[in-house]
Design a protein around this motif. Structure first.
Motif, short mmCIF file in Angstrom:
data_model
loop_
_atom_site.label_atom_id
_atom_site.label_comp_id
_atom_site.label_asym_id
_atom_site.label_seq_id
_atom_site.Cartn_x
_atom_site.Cartn_y
_atom_site.Cartn_z
N GLN A 149 11.38 8.44 6.69
CA GLN A 149 11.21 10.03 7.09
C GLN A 149 12.40 10.17 7.91
O GLN A 149 12.93 11.52 7.68
CB GLN A 149 9.93 10.01 8.08
N TYR B 239 6.22 10.09 -1.99
CA TYR B 239 4.95 10.72 -2.80
C TYR B 239 3.85 9.68 -2.77
O TYR B 239 4.24 8.32 -2.67
CB TYR B 239 5.06 10.90 -4.15
N ALA B 240 2.61 10.10 -2.87
CA ALA B 240 1.43 9.12 -2.85
C ALA B 240 1.19 8.59 -4.37
O ALA B 240 0.22 7.55 -4.41
CB ALA B 240 0.30 9.83 -2.42
N GLN C 276 2.39 14.46 -5.56
CA GLN C 276 1.65 14.60 -3.99
C GLN C 276 2.82 14.20 -3.03
O GLN C 276 3.00 13.08 -2.34
CB GLN C 276 0.75 13.58 -3.95
N GLY D 69 5.02 14.13 0.20
CA GLY D 69 4.77 14.13 1.90
C GLY D 69 3.28 13.45 2.07
O GLY D 69 2.94 13.55 3.17
N GLU D 70 2.83 12.72 1.25
CA GLU D 70 1.60 11.83 1.57
C GLU D 70 1.58 10.50 0.93
O GLU D 70 2.52 10.21 0.31
CB GLU D 70 0.62 12.59 0.32
N ILE D 71 0.92 9.67 1.59
CA ILE D 71 0.82 8.30 1.06
C ILE D 71 -0.61 7.90 0.83
O ILE D 71 -1.45 8.86 0.75
CB ILE D 71 1.14 7.24 2.32
N ASN D 72 -0.76 6.70 -0.17
CA ASN D 72 -1.82 6.61 -0.48
C ASN D 72 -2.65 5.14 0.14
O ASN D 72 -2.14 4.70 0.75
CB ASN D 72 -1.91 6.31 -2.22
N HIS D 73 -3.98 5.09 -0.20
CA HIS D 73 -4.58 3.87 0.59
C HIS D 73 -5.30 3.20 -0.66
O HIS D 73 -6.63 2.67 -0.46
CB HIS D 73 -5.56 4.57 1.52
N ARG E 91 -2.01 0.61 1.89
CA ARG E 91 -1.19 1.80 1.98
C ARG E 91 0.11 1.72 1.14
O ARG E 91 0.49 0.51 0.89
CB ARG E 91 -0.59 2.22 3.32
N LEU F 84 3.53 3.98 -1.07
CA LEU F 84 4.18 5.49 -1.36
C LEU F 84 5.28 4.94 -2.35
O LEU F 84 5.50 3.94 -2.59
CB LEU F 84 4.60 5.87 0.03
#
Length: 138
Positions: free
Chosen positions: A80, A87-88, A94, A96-100, A105, A107
């Protein structure tokens, strides 16, 4: 002796730039240049040897790094602060997003040569299945 990955060569337009970029994001050290390679070693002993090649010969590759939650937080902050787009998803749909995924988590981001880099806090397939999910799987 068990088989272990020792090193891999990553093509880059500028081997020093790519090595320093990834090392900065992951909080790693750039090693001493050896021949055409600028190395970055991971904690499990795998060395990423960045080699400069003509841009037209670079084929996008994907490299995933398993990190702790604290390392993810630190890398995410550096991403950042550096203005690196993340991206996620691996298809870069996607931003500006992260995934879970898998109870953790993750990215994705691109390095200077266009390789897909991924940081995850849980390995794929590691999320424990719930009793309800496992009983319906049969």
């Amino acid at each position: 002796m068990s088989v272990e990955l020792n090193h891999t060569i990553i093509h880059a337009r500028d081997n020093r730039e790519s090595a320093e970029f990834l090392a900065r994001i992951l909080g790693l050290e750039v090693g001493t240049e050896w021949g055409p390679f600028v190395p970055v070693a991971t904690s499990n002993g795998v060395t990423l040897d960045f080699a400069a090649v003509p841009a037209e010969s670079i084929v996008m590759q994907h490299y995933a790094f398993l990190v702790s939650d604290a390392e993810f937080d630190a890398a995410f902050e550096r991403i950042q602060q550096g203005g690196v787009t993340y991206y996620a998803d691996p298809h870069l749909k996607q931003p500006g997003e992260i995934n879970h995924h898998h109870g953790g988590r993750g990215l994705y981001f691109l390095d200077p040569a266009g390789h897909g880099m991924e940081i995850i806090t849980r390995p794929y397939g590691s999320h424990e299945r719930t009793p309800a999910a496992s009983s319906t799987a049969s």
